[in-house]
Scaffold this motif. Structure first.
Motif, mmCIF file in Angstrom:
data_model
loop_
_atom_site.group_PDB
_atom_site.id
_atom_site.type_symbol
_atom_site.label_atom_id
_atom_site.label_comp_id
_atom_site.label_asym_id
_atom_site.label_seq_id
_atom_site.Cartn_x
_atom_site.Cartn_y
_atom_site.Cartn_z
ATOM 1 N N CYS A 1 0.850 -1.201 0.000
ATOM 2 C CA CYS A 1 0.000 0.000 0.000
ATOM 3 C C CYS A 1 0.880 1.244 0.000
ATOM 4 O O CYS A 1 0.863 2.033 -0.906
ATOM 5 C CB CYS A 1 -0.922 0.002 1.206
ATOM 6 S SG CYS A 1 -2.187 -1.279 1.130
ATOM 7 N N THR B 1 2.244 6.566 2.720
ATOM 8 C CA THR B 1 3.251 7.588 3.073
ATOM 9 C C THR B 1 2.712 8.846 3.771
ATOM 10 O O THR B 1 3.454 9.808 3.940
ATOM 11 C CB THR B 1 4.134 8.023 1.872
ATOM 12 O OG1 THR B 1 3.389 8.806 0.931
ATOM 13 C CG2 THR B 1 4.785 6.832 1.189
ATOM 14 N N ASP B 2 1.440 8.858 4.169
ATOM 15 C CA ASP B 2 0.935 9.995 4.972
ATOM 16 C C ASP B 2 1.742 10.138 6.267
ATOM 17 O O ASP B 2 1.921 11.245 6.788
ATOM 18 C CB ASP B 2 -0.532 9.775 5.347
ATOM 19 C CG ASP B 2 -1.420 9.559 4.137
ATOM 20 O OD1 ASP B 2 -2.264 10.419 3.871
ATOM 21 O OD2 ASP B 2 -1.247 8.516 3.473
ATOM 22 N N CYS B 3 2.218 9.023 6.765
ATOM 23 C CA CYS B 3 2.941 8.990 8.033
ATOM 24 C C CYS B 3 4.207 9.848 8.039
ATOM 25 O O CYS B 3 4.547 10.455 9.049
ATOM 26 C CB CYS B 3 3.306 7.541 8.379
ATOM 27 S SG CYS B 3 4.190 6.668 7.042
ATOM 28 N N VAL C 1 -4.473 2.718 6.900
ATOM 29 C CA VAL C 1 -4.728 1.296 7.147
ATOM 30 C C VAL C 1 -4.271 0.856 8.539
ATOM 31 O O VAL C 1 -4.216 -0.342 8.829
ATOM 32 C CB VAL C 1 -4.070 0.411 6.058
ATOM 33 C CG1 VAL C 1 -4.812 0.580 4.732
ATOM 34 C CG2 VAL C 1 -2.596 0.716 5.889
HETATM 35 FE FE1 F3S Z 1 2.622 2.559 5.326
HETATM 36 FE FE2 F3S Z 1 0.596 3.663 6.548
HETATM 37 FE FE3 F3S Z 1 2.815 4.982 6.297
HETATM 38 S S1 F3S Z 1 0.500 2.371 4.745
HETATM 39 S S2 F3S Z 1 3.615 4.263 4.370
HETATM 40 S S3 F3S Z 1 2.565 3.132 7.437
HETATM 41 S S4 F3S Z 1 0.781 5.815 6.091
#
Ligand code: F3S
Ligand code: SF4
Length: 106
Positions: free
Chosen positions: A11, A14-16, A51
């Motif tokens: 998935c 990359t919001d993190c 997710v």
């Molecule tokens: Fe992975 Fe969630 Fe970050 S899917 S890239 S941990 S926003």
């Protein structure tokens, strides 16, 4: 430290990475890892992940404990990522799939 787990694989939203005050996310082909030596346990990234892939080290879901040493190992070899990019093209198809570790690319 906080730990990226199974749900991120394939998935990679990359919001993190945008909220991490110490830039400790590292980018691989289809997964991100958190460098445990840099993470300051602020927890800001947890709510950003669509997710729910990020957990504190002492609260990783049962069966996903392998992601703790895996984040540390992968973070050593992968480059830093600090700006959001598009998720992987078929992210929606993989968002609800479990046990994706076999698909991890290094
Ligand atoms: Fe992975 Fe969630 Fe970050 S899917 S890239 S941990 S926003
Ligand atoms: Fe970065 Fe805070 Fe998440 Fe650790 S808990 S990876 S310091 S945003």
């Amino acid at each position: 430290a906080y730990v990226v787990t199974d749900a991120c694989i394939k998935c990679k939203y990359t919001d993190c990475v945008e909220v991490c005050p110490v830039d400790c996310f590292r980018e691989g082909p289809n997964f991100l890892a958190i460098d445990p030596d840099e993470c300051i346990d602020c927890s800001l990234c947890v709510a950003e992940c669509p997710v729910g892939a990020i957990y504190p080290e002492d609260d990783v879901p049962k069966g996903q404990e392998a992601f703790i040493p895996l984040n540390a190992e992968l973070a050593r070899n992968w480059p830093s990522i600090v700006e959001r990019i598009d998720p992987l093209p078929d992210h929606a198809d993989w968002a609800d799939v479990k046990d994706k570790l076999k698909y991890l690319e290094r």
